[in-house]
Design a protein around this motif. Sequence first.
Motif, PDB file in Angstrom:
ATOM      1  N   CYS A 375      41.037  37.696  33.743  1.00 26.34           N
ATOM      2  CA  CYS A 375      40.705  38.066  32.364  1.00 26.34           C
ATOM      3  C   CYS A 375      39.215  38.106  32.087  1.00 26.34           C
ATOM      4  O   CYS A 375      38.810  38.525  31.006  1.00 26.34           O
ATOM      5  N   SER A 376      38.380  37.648  33.006  1.00 28.88           N
ATOM      6  CA  SER A 376      36.944  37.663  32.723  1.00 28.88           C
ATOM      7  C   SER A 376      36.155  37.627  34.041  1.00 28.88           C
ATOM      8  O   SER A 376      36.731  37.652  35.129  1.00 28.88           O
ATOM      9  N   ASP A 377      34.832  37.535  33.910  1.00 25.25           N
ATOM     10  CA  ASP A 377      33.949  37.760  35.067  1.00 25.25           C
ATOM     11  C   ASP A 377      34.110  36.759  36.211  1.00 25.25           C
ATOM     12  O   ASP A 377      33.728  37.066  37.344  1.00 25.25           O
ATOM     13  N   HIS A 378      34.643  35.573  35.956  1.00 20.99           N
ATOM     14  CA  HIS A 378      34.845  34.635  37.066  1.00 20.99           C
ATOM     15  C   HIS A 378      35.725  35.276  38.143  1.00 20.99           C
ATOM     16  O   HIS A 378      35.572  34.999  39.332  1.00 20.99           O
ATOM     17  N   ALA A 379      36.648  36.167  37.694  1.00 16.39           N
ATOM     18  CA  ALA A 379      37.565  36.820  38.654  1.00 16.39           C
ATOM     19  C   ALA A 379      36.794  37.718  39.619  1.00 16.39           C
ATOM     20  O   ALA A 379      37.204  37.900  40.766  1.00 16.39           O
ATOM     21  N   SER A 380      35.662  38.289  39.160  1.00 18.22           N
ATOM     22  CA  SER A 380      34.842  39.121  40.062  1.00 18.22           C
ATOM     23  C   SER A 380      34.295  38.269  41.206  1.00 18.22           C
ATOM     24  O   SER A 380      34.255  38.698  42.363  1.00 18.22           O
ATOM     25  N   TRP A 381      33.844  37.072  40.865  1.00 22.20           N
ATOM     26  CA  TRP A 381      33.283  36.178  41.893  1.00 22.20           C
ATOM     27  C   TRP A 381      34.379  35.663  42.812  1.00 22.20           C
ATOM     28  O   TRP A 381      34.217  35.610  44.037  1.00 22.20           O
ATOM     29  N   THR A 382      35.495  35.255  42.222  1.00 23.42           N
ATOM     30  CA  THR A 382      36.619  34.759  43.019  1.00 23.42           C
ATOM     31  C   THR A 382      37.047  35.820  44.023  1.00 23.42           C
ATOM     32  O   THR A 382      37.276  35.543  45.202  1.00 23.42           O
ATOM     33  N   ARG A 383      37.114  37.058  43.543  1.00 24.64           N
ATOM     34  CA  ARG A 383      37.564  38.150  44.400  1.00 24.64           C
ATOM     35  C   ARG A 383      36.579  38.435  45.528  1.00 24.64           C
ATOM     36  O   ARG A 383      36.953  38.937  46.577  1.00 24.64           O
ATOM     37  N   SER A 384      35.289  38.123  45.290  1.00 28.88           N
ATOM     38  CA  SER A 384      34.298  38.308  46.358  1.00 28.88           C
ATOM     39  C   SER A 384      34.209  37.084  47.257  1.00 28.88           C
ATOM     40  O   SER A 384      33.343  37.012  48.133  1.00 28.88           O
ATOM     41  N   GLY A 385      35.052  36.088  47.028  1.00 32.80           N
ATOM     42  CA  GLY A 385      35.134  34.943  47.929  1.00 32.80           C
ATOM     43  C   GLY A 385      34.271  33.762  47.533  1.00 32.80           C
ATOM     44  O   GLY A 385      34.089  32.830  48.321  1.00 32.80           O
TER      45      GLY A 385
END
Length: 448
Positions: A375-385
């Motif tokens: 739902c927010s930008d933390h998911a971008s980082w999580t997805r990049s590992g």
Amino acid sequence: MAYKGKAVMAAAGSLVLLAAAVGIQAAVTGPDFDQGVAAKPALAAAKAAARLEGALSGVEQAPPPPEEGVVWISVGKDDLTHPSGVDIPLGAPVMSSARASVYRVTEDRLPAIAEQMHDKFHKCGGFFAHGTREEAAKDLQAPPPAAAVAFTVDQGAVVRPIVAKAQEAEIRSTIETLAAYNNRYYTADTGVQAAQWIGARWSQLAKNMPGASLRMVTHSGWKQPSVVLTVPGSEKPEEIVVLGGHLDSISGWGGGGGARAPGADDNASGIATLTEAVRLLGEAGFRPKRTLQFMGYAAEEVGLRGSADIAKQYKAAGTKVVAVIQFDMTNYPGSGEPIFLLTDNVDPSLTAHLKKLVEAYTGVPAAETRCGYGCSDHASWTRSGYPASAAFESAFDTMNHQIHTDRDTLGNAGGDARHSVAFAKLATAFAIETAKPAGAAGLAPASR
Ligand code: BES
Ligand code: ZN
């Protein structure tokens, strides 16, 4: 239309102009506000970044160019269907794995797909959009394991006097300033101006932190920049601790450059939370052992695009980010006083660290909630590992339902910024405890 929660992750795999990721940032000491003037050095930085990416991956030739107007959408298998079994309206996938599927769609369909998914699935079904098929294909594999860093809470003597100075009036004033822009939409002039205001404010507040520098990160594909304030670490400068939140706002699901979108809670409150942490650390002349980076992300509301650009670029450059915290909506006390920590799309050991920080330093209890999607930008980082976690204003179901409308005003969140004060304390404590103070408590002489 009031917000019910939807899931689109349209992270276009566009060229990122982020020199920080490849160590080109050193010469930049102030905000790079002139987009025209910035274009040339930014392009050079982007080319350097692209070369580095090629070198790191061992690939000599440039990847195929993006196809004009086409995006490649990756959807996690868990998100592919509603529990009832209804298919998401994307047509047949072009690639699939046990983890995800990839679809080819034209970019102009993104808002409509988002709205359809929202209406049909409510908060189920996240997706990311990429500029190329190759970028999308990376989502078919699981991300690499996150770097393991031991998180400790042992700096009470430094943290407590600093967080005690958090001011509701300061946070309120930042929310009011940002909400006064007609909107902060990613393609609107006022969206650019708001980013510039944040850059100037962070720059001014950070003056007392040794070596602090501000960079406006230009993205290809839209004009709103992201804002990155860097405070270099004294002992482990290559280890980066990120504190972020999105700076854009939106009205309705299709957006529209002219619509009024104050975004007081979503997400002027998160930016105001970060701004208050910068103010407190700046006033203390804080000097970290690890590098701190404060990030105001562009274009979150249209699919986490600014943060995805940055996270992908850091990953490509091998940048060592040890922790990321996201502040998206901190001011509406829909579930009373606790700080809610998200439990999905986050790093569990980092979230455990945040829980300890909330309990030690904020004066409010910690609680947990779940978005159910990225739902927010933390998911971008999580997805990049990378290890990323997020703090949120309430339980997901009782959040501010005026967001994404012209009614997302400070008045409709109680008229003050009291709920955000505990989040500003958390942000400040997180910065100190995760980056750790340099020798002699890491404070400028005047503050000792
Ligand atoms: N602030 C909102 C939603 C949100 C809810 C964030 C709970 C964190 C916790 C965010 O800006 C937003 O609207 N996100 C989109 C998803 C995005 C991928 C377009 C949404 O929820 O529809
Ligand atoms: Zn938001």
